[in-house]
Design a protein around this motif. Structure first.
Motif, short mmCIF file in Angstrom:
data_model
loop_
_atom_site.label_atom_id
_atom_site.label_comp_id
_atom_site.label_asym_id
_atom_site.label_seq_id
_atom_site.Cartn_x
_atom_site.Cartn_y
_atom_site.Cartn_z
N ILE A 36 0.79 -1.32 0.04
CA ILE A 36 -0.11 -0.07 0.10
C ILE A 36 0.74 1.13 -0.08
CG2 ILE A 36 -1.53 1.23 1.31
CD1 ILE A 36 -2.95 -1.15 2.25
N ARG A 41 2.55 1.76 -3.46
CA ARG A 41 1.53 2.26 -4.41
C ARG A 41 1.00 3.72 -3.94
NH1 ARG A 41 -1.06 -2.48 -3.30
NH2 ARG A 41 -2.80 -1.43 -2.18
N GLU A 42 0.99 4.20 -2.73
CA GLU A 42 0.25 5.58 -2.34
C GLU A 42 1.26 6.63 -2.73
OE1 GLU A 42 -2.88 6.16 -1.93
OE2 GLU A 42 -3.27 3.82 -2.17
N TYR A 68 1.22 7.34 -6.31
CA TYR A 68 0.02 8.18 -6.75
C TYR A 68 0.40 9.47 -6.15
CZ TYR A 68 -2.21 3.57 -7.35
OH TYR A 68 -2.56 2.33 -7.74
N PHE A 104 -3.93 10.45 -4.14
CA PHE A 104 -4.08 9.26 -3.27
C PHE A 104 -5.29 8.34 -3.68
CE2 PHE A 104 -1.67 12.32 -0.29
CZ PHE A 104 -0.50 11.49 0.04
N GLY A 105 -4.94 7.18 -3.37
CA GLY A 105 -6.02 6.03 -3.79
C GLY A 105 -6.57 5.76 -2.37
N ALA A 133 -4.58 4.54 0.69
CA ALA A 133 -4.03 5.65 1.97
C ALA A 133 -5.19 5.70 3.04
CB ALA A 133 -4.14 6.85 1.22
#
Length: 334
Positions: free
Chosen positions: A197, A200-201, A204, A211-212, A215
């Protein structure tokens, strides 16, 4: 304790500082990688004049920061790519074993290059234990800072974060995560795995300026640790923690207590974020060899050793008042 042993244990007390430095550098690396990637994209488009003022400022900063290392940013800045989930480090492909296991269950197929990329982390865990959890995981860096926040709140009178759950719960989470990955044909376990996570965040946030949903989930894990159980997500829910606990159960590197130098001060138990009992030789497969207990021990009673099993409970420390009184009474009775 002979002099060589004393020097060795004194040196090991500083390993926790080294661990914190490594955790910090890993986190910084996860910030720099998307920054470099974004800069490379700007360079490749040859469209500096089309960038916004803020993007031009970013371009200028990255150019100044990287120019001492390479004059070809597109190719010269590719030494480190990816995240702690899976990445390339100076030509060496490394992957989290959970990433490989998730891919295998989701696709019902073994992709051999991907499997081989997990061998080094796999063997490191078998020999050294859950060092990924304690020494590399970017979530650990944030969780330990978060633990300090929780401790401060508890000292201020907020009596929460003290719940104890069954540690086996995380093995159920791992199992269900793999089952659902197989059912839906995608690596769903990555959606609840904090290291994945965070990678990825951060990408992003830096490369895509947003953010996705991950987060939000990660913030919930931080709140869970503060409000429900100290370091609760790692101890009770993390699928990666479950896998690494299983892989490191028979690790060769373990922390062991020298009972002759233990004074039963309980500092090791208090500092252990995983609720283990070093004072009574109870480390088990949950221990991630973080060395916090070694660092805080005032008598250097804890140190690393090579063994496949923990010592059985050795009883009271020989420097403890209770042990001293008992032996004084025994001596007086004889």
């Amino acid at each position: 304790m002979n002099n060589d042993t004393s020097v060795s244990r004194s040196w090991q007390r500083h390993l926790n500082k080294l661990r914190w430095l490594i955790l910090f550098l890993v986190f910084i690396m996860l910030i720099l990688i998307p920054m470099v990637s974004l800069y490379q994209n700007y360079v490749a488009t040859h469209g500096y004049d089309l960038l916004s003022p803020s993007q031009q400022s970013f371009y200028d900063f990255m150019e100044a920061a990287t120019s001492p290392f390479t004059d070809e940013p597109i190719n010269g800045l590719d030494k480190i790519k990816g995240t702690t989930w899976s990445g390339t480090f100076f030509g060496l492909q490394l992957s989290d074993p959970l990433a490989v296991l998730g891919q295998m269950t989701a696709g019902f197929k073994v992709y051999w290059p991907f499997l081989l990329s997990a061998l080094i982390p796999l063997f490191a865990t078998v020999f050294l234990g859950r060092i990924y959890c304690g020494w590399i995981c970017p979530a650990t860096f944030l969780y330990e800072l978060n633990s300090n926040v929780g401790a401060l709140l508890r000292r201020s009178g907020f009596n929460f974060g003290r719940l104890h759950l069954d540690r086996r719960l995380k093995y159920l989470v791992l199992f269900l995560g793999l089952v659902f990955s197989a059912v839906f044909g995608t690596v769903l376990v990555a959606s609840i795995y904090p290291p994945a996570i965070i990678g990825r965040e951060l990408y992003y946030a830096i490369a895509l300026e947003g953010f996705g949903v991950g987060a939000v989930l990660f913030v919930l894990t931080l709140l869970f640790d503060i409000l429900v159980a100290r370091r609760g997500f790692c101890r009770y829910l993390c699928p990666g923690g479950a896998l690494y606990s299983l892989l490191g159960r028979y690790r060769l590197l373990r922390i062991r207590r020298d009972v002759s130098h233990c004074n039963d001060c309980t500092k090791c138990n208090a500092i252990c974020e995983f609720g283990l009992n070093p004072m009574r030789d109870d480390f088990g497969q949950e221990c991630n060899n973080c060395t916090a207990c070694i660092a805080i021990c005032p008598t250097n009673a804890l140190s690393f050793t090579a063994a496949m099993h923990d010592s059985s409970n050795q009883g009271k420390g020989h420097l403890s008042p209770g042990y001293q009184r008992h032996h004084q009474q025994e001596g007086a009775s004889t």
